[in-house]
Design an enzyme around this catalytic site. Structure first.
Site, mmCIF file in Angstrom:
data_model
loop_
_atom_site.group_PDB
_atom_site.id
_atom_site.type_symbol
_atom_site.label_atom_id
_atom_site.label_comp_id
_atom_site.label_asym_id
_atom_site.label_seq_id
_atom_site.Cartn_x
_atom_site.Cartn_y
_atom_site.Cartn_z
ATOM 1 N N PHE A 149 0.857 -1.191 0.000
ATOM 2 C CA PHE A 149 0.000 0.000 0.000
ATOM 3 C C PHE A 149 0.890 1.236 0.000
ATOM 4 O O PHE A 149 1.714 1.417 0.888
ATOM 5 C CB PHE A 149 -0.929 0.035 1.218
ATOM 6 C CG PHE A 149 -1.858 1.224 1.177
ATOM 7 C CD1 PHE A 149 -2.990 1.205 0.367
ATOM 8 C CD2 PHE A 149 -1.574 2.378 1.900
ATOM 9 C CE1 PHE A 149 -3.833 2.318 0.301
ATOM 10 C CE2 PHE A 149 -2.418 3.487 1.834
ATOM 11 C CZ PHE A 149 -3.551 3.450 1.032
ATOM 12 N N ASP A 234 9.188 3.065 1.619
ATOM 13 C CA ASP A 234 7.992 3.760 2.097
ATOM 14 C C ASP A 234 7.867 3.496 3.597
ATOM 15 O O ASP A 234 7.421 2.433 4.016
ATOM 16 C CB ASP A 234 6.768 3.244 1.336
ATOM 17 C CG ASP A 234 5.469 3.898 1.809
ATOM 18 O OD1 ASP A 234 5.456 4.496 2.909
ATOM 19 O OD2 ASP A 234 4.462 3.786 1.074
ATOM 20 N N LYS A 263 2.318 9.928 8.219
ATOM 21 C CA LYS A 263 1.567 9.488 9.414
ATOM 22 C C LYS A 263 2.085 10.039 10.756
ATOM 23 O O LYS A 263 1.677 11.094 11.179
ATOM 24 C CB LYS A 263 1.488 7.968 9.416
ATOM 25 C CG LYS A 263 0.549 7.448 8.312
ATOM 26 C CD LYS A 263 0.031 6.056 8.588
ATOM 27 C CE LYS A 263 -1.139 5.705 7.704
ATOM 28 N NZ LYS A 263 -0.812 5.191 6.373
#
Ligand SMILES: *Cc1c(COP(=O)(O)O)cnc(C)c1O
Length: 408
Positions: A149, A234, A263
C-alpha cells in the site's frame, strides 16, 4: 439540534447517532459510515459524542504518536498558528528549514528533503524522482510488492499491489511490475538494468503488519546496487518511533536511496516528507515539483514537537519495552481464535485463525478499546507511543473476554 446546517456549537451537542446519519447524507460513500464519533481526546483516551471513553489502540492509523492533546504539540501548534500560519513555497519559513535539518540529522546521511502534506504526496514525489532518474539513465519500469500500500493518488496507486483498490482506476501512468513481498529471488528476477526503482515498505502495514523474512532487505539492497535501481523505502507508517527506532530500516541496517514519511511525523497534523540521499536528493531541476501547503509552518512546528518529545522523553526505548509487554501478553493468550502476534514495537497485528477481525474490532469497541480490523484475519494494534504499561495491562486483562464475545 437540527439539520445539516448546524453551527459548531450544535455539532458538539449532537449525539453520535445523529452525526453518523448526517455524515452518511453529506459525504461521498467511499468510507461507509465509521462506527465511532470521537469528540475529545487526552493522552491515550478518546471520548465519543455520547460521553463514552475508549482506550485508543489505533492512534488514527499510527498517526497520533504523542496521543491526544499532548501539551508539547498543543504549545507548538498554538504558538506557530498565532505567529505565522502559512507562507507557500514562494517564501522560506524557519519551521520548515528546522524540520528538514532535523530529519537529515536523525537519518545521519547526506540528503535533501521535500515536504508534502500526506503519505501519498510523499510517494508522488518519490515516484517523480524515480521517473527523472529513469529518464536520465534510460530505465523504463518500476518494481513494487504484491499486497503493498503506497497511497490513493494515481501515481502512488500505480505502485500499490492491491487489486481491489487499484484495478478499477487503471491504466496507470507508470509501468510497475509486482513481486511477492519477502521473496529475494523473485525480486532478483524482476530487477534488471532497465528498472529505475524498487518501492517497498520495511514491513507491510495495510497488508496486516507483515514483516519480511530476516535478511530480505540486505538482499534487496544488493540487488539494487548490482543493477543500479533506486531503492525507495515507504516508511510512512513504520517510521518516527513506531517500531522502537526512529526508522524501521535501521533494524535491517540498510540505507535506502529515497525515503518517504508521513503518518506519525506530525502527531496528527498533516505533514509528509520525501528524502533523497546522495544523488537522489538533487535529481529534480528547478520547477520539477511543488506544493502550496508543503512546508507549512504549523505542520512543520508540529513535526518538530513530535521529534523533540520522542527524544526528550526516551520514547524509542519506551516503545520497545511496552511493545514487548503487549506482544508477549497477546502471545500468551490461549484462545482458539488467536494464532499469534506479529510486528515490532507498538505496531502489531493479532493474527486470527478465522476471518473474524471485524467482529473482534466491534467487541473491543463495546468493551471500550479501539483496535482496527486491518485484514479479515488480522487486528492491528498501533497505539500512541506514549501508552503506559498500565494501559497495556488494562487491554491485556480485557482481551480474553473480548475474544469470548466473538462466537466461533
Ligand atoms: C498510509 C500509508 C500511505 C498513504 O498515506 P496517506 O497520508 O493516507 O496518503 C502510504 N504508504 C503507507 C505505507 C501507508 O501506511
Amino acid at each position: 439540534m437540527t439539520g445539516a446546517t448546524g453551527t459548531g456549537a450544535d455539532v458538539l451537542a449532537a449525539s453520535a447517532g445523529s452525526l453518523r446519519e448526517r455524515f452518511e447524507a453529506a459525504f461521498m460513500p467511499n468510507y461507509g459510515v465509521p462506527p465511532v464519533v470521537p469528540v475529545r481526546g487526552e493522552g491515550c483516551h478518546l471520548w465519543d459524542a455520547d460521553g463514552r471513553r475508549y482506550l485508543d489502540l489505533i492512534a488514527g492509523i499510527a498517526v497520533s504518536s504523542l496521543g491526544h492533546a499532548h501539551p508539547a504539540l498543543v504549545e507548538a501548534v498554538s504558538r506557530q498558528v498565532a505567529t505565522l500560519a502559512h507562507t507557500s513555497n514562494l517564501f522560506v519559513n524557519e519551521p520548515e528549514v528546522l524540520l528538514a535539518e532535523r530529519l537529515l540529522g536523525l537519518l545521519k546521511a547526506p540528503g535533501r528533503v521535500f515536504l508534502a502534506n500526506s503519505g501519498t504526496e510523499a510517494n508522488e514525489c518519490a515516484l517523480k524522482l524515480a521517473i527523472s532518474y529513469g529518464r536520465n539513465t534510460g530505465r523504463k519500469y518500476f518494481v513494487a510488492a504484491e499486497n503493498s500500500f503506497h497511497g490513493r493518488t494515481l501515481g502512488a496507486l500505480s505502485l500499490t499491489g492491491k487489486a481491489s483498490i487499484r484495478d478499477q482506476f487503471g491504466p496507470f501512468p507508470a509501468d510497475v511490475r509486482f513481486v511477492p513481498y519477502g521473496d529475494a529471488d523473485a525480486l532478483k528476477q524482476a530487477v534488471t538494468p532497465d528498472c529505475a526503482a524498487v518501492f517497498l515498505e520495511p514491513t507491510q502495514g495495510e497488508a496486516g503488519v507483515v514483516p519480511p523474512p530476516d535478511g530480505y532487505f540486505t538482499a534487496v539492497r544488493e540487488i539494487c546496487d548490482a543493477t543500479g535501481a533506486l531503492l525507495v523505502l515507504d516508511e510512512i507508517q513504520s517510521a518516527i518511533g513506531r517500531t522502537g527506532h526512529w526508522f524501521a530500516h535501521q533494524h535491517d541496517g540498510v540505507v535506502p536511496d529515497v525515503l518517504t514519511l508521513a503518518k506519525g511525523l506530525g502527531g496528527g497534523m498533516p505533514v509528509g516528507a520525501c528524502v533523497g540521499f546522495g544523488n537522489a536528493g538533487t535529481m529534480f531541476a528547478k520547477g520539477d515539483h511543488g506544493s502550496t501547503f508543503g512546508g507549512n509552518p504549523v505542520a512543520a512546528a508540529a513535526a518538530r514537537a513530535v521529534l523533540d518529545t520522542i527524544e526528550r522523553d526516551g520514547l524509542l526505548e519506551h516503545v520497545r519495552t511496552v511493545g514487548k509487554l503487549l506482544a508477549d501478553g497477546i502471545a500468551a493468550i490461549d484462545h482458539p481464535l488467536v494464532s499469534g502476534v506479529r510486528g515490532r514495537g507498538l505496531w502489531l497485528a493479532v493474527v486470527l485463525t478465522a476471518d473474524r477481525a471485524a467482529d473482534v474490532q466491534a467487541a473491543a469497541q463495546r468493551a471500550g478499546f479501539l483496535v482496527n480490523a486491518v485484514q479479515p484475519d488480522a487486528v492491528r494494534i498501533a497505539p500512541p507511543l506514549v501508552i503506559t504499561a498500565e494501559q497495556v495491562e488494562t487491554f491485556l486483562a480485557a482481551f480474553p473476554a473480548i475474544l469470548a464475545e466473538v462466537t466461533p
